[in-house]
Design a protein around this motif. Structure first.
Motif, mmCIF file in Angstrom:
data_model
loop_
_atom_site.group_PDB
_atom_site.id
_atom_site.type_symbol
_atom_site.label_atom_id
_atom_site.label_comp_id
_atom_site.label_asym_id
_atom_site.label_seq_id
_atom_site.Cartn_x
_atom_site.Cartn_y
_atom_site.Cartn_z
ATOM 1 N N ALA A 117 2.182 -21.826 2.225
ATOM 2 C CA ALA A 117 2.493 -21.861 3.820
ATOM 3 C C ALA A 117 1.410 -22.947 4.515
ATOM 4 N N GLY A 118 0.563 -23.310 3.954
ATOM 5 C CA GLY A 118 -0.374 -24.319 4.309
ATOM 6 C C GLY A 118 -1.013 -23.726 5.898
ATOM 7 N N GLY A 119 -1.705 -24.727 6.512
ATOM 8 C CA GLY A 119 -2.064 -24.717 7.793
ATOM 9 C C GLY A 119 -2.984 -23.475 8.168
ATOM 10 N N GLY A 120 -3.681 -23.384 7.009
ATOM 11 C CA GLY A 120 -4.939 -22.142 7.120
ATOM 12 C C GLY A 120 -4.342 -20.750 7.324
ATOM 13 N N ALA A 121 -3.192 -20.265 6.547
ATOM 14 C CA ALA A 121 -2.698 -19.150 6.644
ATOM 15 C C ALA A 121 -3.782 -18.308 5.721
ATOM 16 N N VAL A 122 -3.630 -16.930 6.029
ATOM 17 C CA VAL A 122 -4.600 -16.165 5.400
ATOM 18 C C VAL A 122 -3.527 -15.022 4.817
ATOM 19 N N CYS A 123 -4.125 -14.294 3.693
ATOM 20 C CA CYS A 123 -3.558 -13.175 3.165
ATOM 21 C C CYS A 123 -4.189 -11.985 2.906
ATOM 22 N N HIS A 124 -3.509 -10.854 2.901
ATOM 23 C CA HIS A 124 -4.202 -9.634 2.397
ATOM 24 C C HIS A 124 -3.366 -8.810 1.599
ATOM 25 N N GLU A 125 -3.964 -7.837 0.786
ATOM 26 C CA GLU A 125 -3.231 -6.947 -0.068
ATOM 27 C C GLU A 125 -2.732 -5.397 0.485
ATOM 28 N N VAL A 126 -1.483 -5.043 0.476
ATOM 29 C CA VAL A 126 -1.012 -3.979 0.677
ATOM 30 C C VAL A 126 -1.044 -3.126 -0.423
ATOM 31 N N VAL A 127 -1.333 -1.992 -1.003
ATOM 32 C CA VAL A 127 -1.363 -1.028 -2.267
ATOM 33 C C VAL A 127 0.084 -0.371 -2.077
ATOM 34 N N ARG A 128 0.949 -0.551 -2.963
ATOM 35 C CA ARG A 128 1.984 0.583 -3.180
ATOM 36 C C ARG A 128 1.373 1.752 -3.919
ATOM 37 N N LEU A 129 1.613 2.882 -3.299
ATOM 38 C CA LEU A 129 1.028 3.969 -3.830
ATOM 39 C C LEU A 129 1.672 4.382 -5.209
ATOM 40 N N GLU A 130 2.906 4.270 -5.387
ATOM 41 C CA GLU A 130 3.862 4.914 -6.355
ATOM 42 C C GLU A 130 3.418 4.089 -7.792
ATOM 43 N N SER A 131 3.132 2.796 -7.574
ATOM 44 C CA SER A 131 2.790 1.839 -8.652
ATOM 45 C C SER A 131 1.438 1.880 -8.939
ATOM 46 N N LEU A 132 0.547 2.270 -8.046
ATOM 47 C CA LEU A 132 -0.781 2.348 -8.452
ATOM 48 C C LEU A 132 -1.003 3.793 -9.043
ATOM 49 N N ALA A 133 -0.074 4.815 -8.888
ATOM 50 C CA ALA A 133 -0.228 6.050 -9.750
ATOM 51 C C ALA A 133 0.211 5.900 -11.045
ATOM 52 N N GLU A 134 1.246 4.934 -11.340
ATOM 53 C CA GLU A 134 1.854 4.690 -12.632
ATOM 54 C C GLU A 134 0.927 4.245 -13.415
ATOM 55 N N ARG A 135 0.343 3.116 -12.722
ATOM 56 C CA ARG A 135 -0.603 2.217 -13.584
ATOM 57 C C ARG A 135 -1.746 3.203 -13.873
#
Length: 386
Positions: A117-135
């Motif tokens: 995206a450029g321009g100094g965009a930042v990012c963060h993670e959102v944790v999906r609960l069902e995928s977390l439990a399956e892992r």
């Protein structure tokens, strides 16, 4: 009011895009929630979303708006996946990406999205609960290891991510029992599901889904909940956000903020819950992307009852960078059209319109997720939608 200034956006719910080149059929599969082919003699470009891709994305690839699908796909192939992604994402004016990382596949991670995206965009993670439990289940040798590991993983997610997300609407429906399950219920459900998981089963047990929701809520992190339409895995009548009313009431003492994603065709119901409960927020997501030229009408309905400080922007883009372009373009066009019209009618002042635009575009998300996001961004390419 000559042109409403919509600030750089916080996309509070989105996904990675494909890193590799896509066949025409694979590309089109991302233009629909269906798992079946298009009607004979047509393609999934023959949808509101398909037309919006040709309208908004073609100029970013040096093509005229509304060029034929074959020409669009040919040009995209010439540029290559990486260059097409860079051009498309850098035109969106997104200052921050909150990325649900729970979908498998060769998808870009949060940092890759922000870099493209450029321009100094930042990012963060959102944790999906069902995928977390399956892992966690895949690495657990017993029920005790699974439940202990799950508790640790939720705590770790609350430390490292900005929010949790649940797809209980897909896995069971939103008509689950509202209260937290007891320890004995959870242990029995874990025993049942670990047997199913060994055979490849997804997490769909309603007791464990409730356990996940309450575990996440008790961390105090915001919790995103899929509501409304999606692919054929769900039963739409069981995805009406109003089915969450008792859960909304029950979870309020935890201090958890609930964010109701998408909503369509129940988006007005999500607005009612946001109107009625202080810890509930509504999102537009897929509601605008898939309604295309009707996005203004849908957004107007969301603005009927939803408090302006309780509505959040997202694209829910997944797989194609085009979905980021379409999501941002339709949002900006719809919001500017509505608010400019209301100012012209004398219903709103220009100052109020600009303030509400800033709230919905970014400021509400900054507040809900506690983000430190740049107040301005400079996209790498000029955007055709202002």
């Amino acid at each position: 009011m000559a042109g409403l200034p919509v600030p750089p956006l916080v996309d509070h719910h989105c996904h990675g895009v494909e890193r590799s080149a896509l066949s025409p059929a694979s590309f089109e599969s991302y233009l629909t929630e269906s798992d079946a082919p298009a009607a004979p003699g047509t393609s999934f470009f023959d949808t509101q979303l398909g037309l919006a891709v040709r309208r908004w994305c073609a100029p970013l690839l040096d093509l005229p708006p509304h060029c034929p699908p074959q020409e669009y796909l040919r040009r995209r192939s010439e540029l290559g996946a990486a260059e097409a992604t860079r051009r498309l994402l850098s035109a969106c004016g997104i200052a921050a990406f909150l990325v649900d990382t729970g979908i498998p596949g060769d998808l870009t991670g949060p940092a890759e999205l922000a870099a493209a995206a450029g321009g100094g965009a930042v990012c963060h993670e959102v944790v999906r609960l069902e995928s977390l439990a399956e892992r966690v289940a895949d690495g657990a040798g017993s029920r005790a290891e699974f439940l202990g590991g799950l508790a640790d993983a939720v705590r770790e997610g609350a430390r490292d991510a900005v929010a949790f997300k649940s797809v209980a609407a897909y896995r069971y429906g939103l008509d689950f029992e509202p209260g937290p399950p007891g320890p004995a219920e959870v242990r029995a459900a874990a025993d049942r599901w670990l047997v199913a998981r060994a055979a490849g089963g997804r997490l769909a047990d309603p007791v464990l889904l409730r356990h996940l929701l309450w575990s996440a809520a008790q961390t105090g992190r915001p919790l995103q909940l899929h509501t409304g339409f999606g692919d054929p895995d769900l039963r739409l009548h069981r995805c009406d956000p109003l089915l969450l009313t008792d859960f909304v009431r029950a979870v309020r003492p935890t201090g958890c903020t609930l964010v109701l994603l998408h909503g369509y065709p129940y988006h007005r119901n999500a607005g009612f819950l946001a109107h009625s409960f202080p810890h509930v927020y509504a999102d537009m997501g897929l509601s605008l992307t898939h309604t295309g030229a009707r996005a203004g009408a849908v957004l107007a309905e969301m603005l009927e009852l939803t408090p302006f400080g309780k509505l959040l922007f997202s694209t829910d883009a997944y797989g194609l960078p085009e979905l980021y372009v379409v999501g941002t373009a339709l949002f900006r066009q719809a919001l500017e059209g509505l608010l400019t019209g209301w100012v012209a009618e004398g219903a709103w002042s220009a100052a109020d319109a600009e303030r509400v635009a800033a709230l919905v575009a970014a400021d509400n998300a900054r507040r809900v997720y506690g983000l430190d996001v740049p107040g301005a961004a400079a996209p790498g390419r000029s955007s055709p939608f202002g």
